[in-house]
Design a protein around this motif. Structure first.
Motif, PDB file in Angstrom:
ATOM      1  N   ARG A   1       0.813  -1.781  -0.133  1.00  0.00           N
ATOM      2  CA  ARG A   1      -0.094   0.482  -0.188  1.00  0.00           C
ATOM      3  C   ARG A   1       0.237   0.937   0.380  1.00  0.00           C
ATOM      4  NH1 ARG A   1      -2.403  -3.108   3.946  1.00  0.00           N
ATOM      5  NH2 ARG A   1      -2.042  -2.385   4.968  1.00  0.00           N
ATOM      6  N   ILE A   2       1.774   1.022   1.523  1.00  0.00           N
ATOM      7  CA  ILE A   2       3.022   2.065   0.644  1.00  0.00           C
ATOM      8  C   ILE A   2       3.298   2.743  -0.628  1.00  0.00           C
ATOM      9  CG2 ILE A   2       4.991   3.197   1.495  1.00  0.00           C
ATOM     10  CD1 ILE A   2       4.044   1.883   4.423  1.00  0.00           C
ATOM     11  N   LEU A   3       3.783   1.417  -1.040  1.00  0.00           N
ATOM     12  CA  LEU A   3       4.547   1.891  -2.698  1.00  0.00           C
ATOM     13  C   LEU A   3       2.980   2.116  -3.307  1.00  0.00           C
ATOM     14  CD1 LEU A   3       6.465  -1.504  -2.744  1.00  0.00           C
ATOM     15  CD2 LEU A   3       7.263   1.021  -2.484  1.00  0.00           C
ATOM     16  N   LYS A   4       1.557   1.804  -3.457  1.00  0.00           N
ATOM     17  CA  LYS A   4       1.327   2.261  -4.100  1.00  0.00           C
ATOM     18  C   LYS A   4       1.017   3.202  -4.315  1.00  0.00           C
ATOM     19  CE  LYS A   4      -1.371  -2.255  -5.229  1.00  0.00           C
ATOM     20  NZ  LYS A   4      -2.216  -2.716  -4.631  1.00  0.00           N
ATOM     21  N   TYR A   5       0.907   4.006  -2.759  1.00  0.00           N
ATOM     22  CA  TYR A   5       0.671   5.747  -2.641  1.00  0.00           C
ATOM     23  C   TYR A   5       2.402   6.235  -3.242  1.00  0.00           C
ATOM     24  CZ  TYR A   5      -3.238   4.500   0.261  1.00  0.00           C
ATOM     25  OH  TYR A   5      -4.805   3.788   0.752  1.00  0.00           O
ATOM     26  N   ALA A   6       3.625   6.073  -2.795  1.00  0.00           N
ATOM     27  CA  ALA A   6       4.154   6.638  -2.665  1.00  0.00           C
ATOM     28  C   ALA A   6       5.332   6.420  -4.382  1.00  0.00           C
ATOM     29  CB  ALA A   6       5.111   6.557  -2.224  1.00  0.00           C
ATOM     30  N   LEU A   7       4.790   5.279  -5.553  1.00  0.00           N
ATOM     31  CA  LEU A   7       5.199   6.027  -6.147  1.00  0.00           C
ATOM     32  C   LEU A   7       4.711   6.443  -7.652  1.00  0.00           C
ATOM     33  CD1 LEU A   7       6.531   2.100  -6.790  1.00  0.00           C
ATOM     34  CD2 LEU A   7       7.588   3.885  -6.071  1.00  0.00           C
ATOM     35  N   PRO A   8       3.321   6.353  -7.911  1.00  0.00           N
ATOM     36  CA  PRO A   8       2.790   7.691  -8.691  1.00  0.00           C
ATOM     37  C   PRO A   8       3.634   9.353  -8.411  1.00  0.00           C
ATOM     38  CG  PRO A   8       1.254   5.800  -7.613  1.00  0.00           C
ATOM     39  CD  PRO A   8       2.358   5.490  -6.782  1.00  0.00           C
ATOM     40  N   LYS A   9       2.967   9.877  -7.109  1.00  0.00           N
ATOM     41  CA  LYS A   9       4.008  10.751  -6.573  1.00  0.00           C
ATOM     42  C   LYS A   9       5.644  10.588  -7.744  1.00  0.00           C
ATOM     43  CE  LYS A   9       0.587  12.193  -3.887  1.00  0.00           C
ATOM     44  NZ  LYS A   9       0.257  13.454  -2.054  1.00  0.00           N
ATOM     45  N   LEU A  10       6.256   9.648  -6.855  1.00  0.00           N
ATOM     46  CA  LEU A  10       7.707  10.037  -7.434  1.00  0.00           C
ATOM     47  C   LEU A  10       7.692   9.993  -8.764  1.00  0.00           C
ATOM     48  CD1 LEU A  10       9.413   7.268  -4.849  1.00  0.00           C
ATOM     49  CD2 LEU A  10       9.443   9.842  -4.678  1.00  0.00           C
ATOM     50  N   ASN A  11       6.870   8.995  -9.653  1.00  0.00           N
ATOM     51  CA  ASN A  11       7.443   8.978 -10.843  1.00  0.00           C
ATOM     52  C   ASN A  11       6.558  10.695 -11.666  1.00  0.00           C
ATOM     53  OD1 ASN A  11       8.752   6.676 -11.613  1.00  0.00           O
ATOM     54  ND2 ASN A  11       6.701   5.353 -11.287  1.00  0.00           N
ATOM     55  N   GLU A  12       6.125  11.603 -10.927  1.00  0.00           N
ATOM     56  CA  GLU A  12       5.823  12.231 -11.637  1.00  0.00           C
ATOM     57  C   GLU A  12       6.346  13.368 -11.276  1.00  0.00           C
ATOM     58  OE1 GLU A  12       1.692  13.254  -9.083  1.00  0.00           O
ATOM     59  OE2 GLU A  12       0.142  12.141 -10.404  1.00  0.00           O
ATOM     60  N   ALA A  13       7.358  13.190 -10.389  1.00  0.00           N
ATOM     61  CA  ALA A  13       8.628  14.383 -10.763  1.00  0.00           C
ATOM     62  C   ALA A  13       9.625  13.581 -11.287  1.00  0.00           C
ATOM     63  CB  ALA A  13       8.451  14.838  -9.452  1.00  0.00           C
ATOM     64  N   PRO A  14       9.650  13.569 -12.589  1.00  0.00           N
ATOM     65  CA  PRO A  14      11.668  12.540 -12.885  1.00  0.00           C
ATOM     66  C   PRO A  14      12.772  14.053 -12.909  1.00  0.00           C
ATOM     67  CG  PRO A  14       9.692  13.499 -15.139  1.00  0.00           C
ATOM     68  CD  PRO A  14       8.655  13.334 -13.539  1.00  0.00           C
ATOM     69  N   ASP A  15      12.541  15.295 -12.934  1.00  0.00           N
ATOM     70  CA  ASP A  15      13.159  16.201 -12.273  1.00  0.00           C
ATOM     71  C   ASP A  15      13.966  16.356 -10.979  1.00  0.00           C
ATOM     72  OD1 ASP A  15      11.045  17.311 -11.865  1.00  0.00           O
ATOM     73  OD2 ASP A  15      11.174  18.727 -11.916  1.00  0.00           O
TER      74      ASP A  15
END
Length: 307
Positions: free
Chosen positions: A283-297
């Motif tokens: 669940r933590i990974l499902k919440y965190a990874l989309p936000k991290l992927n949204e900021a490739p810079d």
């Protein structure tokens, strides 16, 4: 369901006890004078059966009270086991007094039998003593997740001689889910091996951590905030009744370390129930990874062959 069953047994033992004590006194009537030689034996038999019925009726009454009052599953289980054991012991004393003329002769005979059985049944006796140790020391209770001598699982039964656990992890799983296999080991094992209890009464959680590989050029503060936000969101959803309780031991944290393959690892450490380690990590990974992927810079992940 358990309370209705206990109530049924209480009524049955009560009726049987009343019937036996009535027969006991009816045997004094003149109508039974023709069987004078059998009357003393029958009176003693009915009195013994009456006492046994009374013992089990009282044990069921106490068990009913324990079932309705005790809220912790493990403690309730142990108390019911003790009540059942005491009922059996008292009933055996009544049987011994019926078979022998007096309690002294019964005690002597019981002592001799115990001495012989003590040599022949050392292993079961050691396991029974370990059960007594478990009841009072409470190394683990029913429902706890434990590990002992390479066995790991959730305790489902603590009998007088052995303990049964539902295995988690095991040979075919790479996580902490239940494998479906049942492991039974003698109680005496706890007197020889260390026991790890993941469900201790002092704290409802254990700590777990999940690493993420990132590049050295990533925005570490941004990564830390995303991971903490994901953990706190899941904590509030899973444990809403604990969100108002401030406890430093339950606070998550993020730290960074060097990976073997020249990448950096962002590790989020968090509290989790022993039976929910895999689910909470997902669940933590499902919440965190989309936000991290949204900021490739701000966040770069391993690519190519160096993963």
């Amino acid at each position: 369901m358990g309370n209705h069953k206990n109530k049924r047994w209480i009524v049955m033992y009560g009726v049987l006890a009343a019937l036996l004590i009535a027969i006991h006194y009816l045997l004094e009537l003149e109508a039974f004078d023709a069987w004078d030689e059998y009357v003393p034996f029958l009176r003693k038999l009915t009195m013994s059966l009456f006492l046994i019925s009374l013992i089990f009726m009282i044990s069921k009454v106490i068990a009913r009270v324990v079932t309705t009052q005790s809220h912790i599953e493990g403690e309730r289980y142990n108390l019911l086991r003790i009540i059942r054991f005491l009922a059996i012991v008292l009933s055996l004393i009544v049987v011994a007094s019926f078979l022998f003329q007096n309690l002294y002769a019964a005690a002597v005979s019981f002592g001799l039998i115990s001495l012989v059985l003590g040599f022949a049944l050392q292993a079961p006796i050691a396991s029974f003593i370990a059960w007594i140790y478990l009841v009072f020391r409470r190394s683990y209770l029913v429902g706890d997740r434990i590990q002992i001598k390479g066995f790991r699982g959730d305790v489902v039964e603590i009998s007088y001689l052995d303990t049964s656990i539902l295995e988690c992890s095991g040979d075919y799983l790479g996580n902490d889910r239940r494998s479906g296999r049942v492991i039974r080991f003698p109680n005496s094992l706890i007197l020889k091996e260390e026991v790890t209890n993941y469900s201790g009464p002092q704290m409802p959680f254990i700590r777990n951590e999940t690493p993420l590989q990132i590049a050295y050029t990533s925005d570490l503060k941004f990564v830390e905030n995303c991971l903490l936000e994901a953990e706190q969101k899941d904590f509030k959803e899973q444990y809403p009744h604990l969100t108002t309780h401030k406890n430093e031991e339950w606070e998550p944290m993020v730290y960074f370390r060097i990976n073997t393959y020249a990448w950096m690892e962002a590790v989020v450490s968090y509290p989790v129930e022993p039976t929910d380690t895999t689910g909470r990590r997902n669940r933590i990974l499902k919440y965190a990874l989309p936000k991290l992927n949204e900021a490739p810079d701000k966040v770069q992940f391993p690519e190519g062959t160096l993963r």
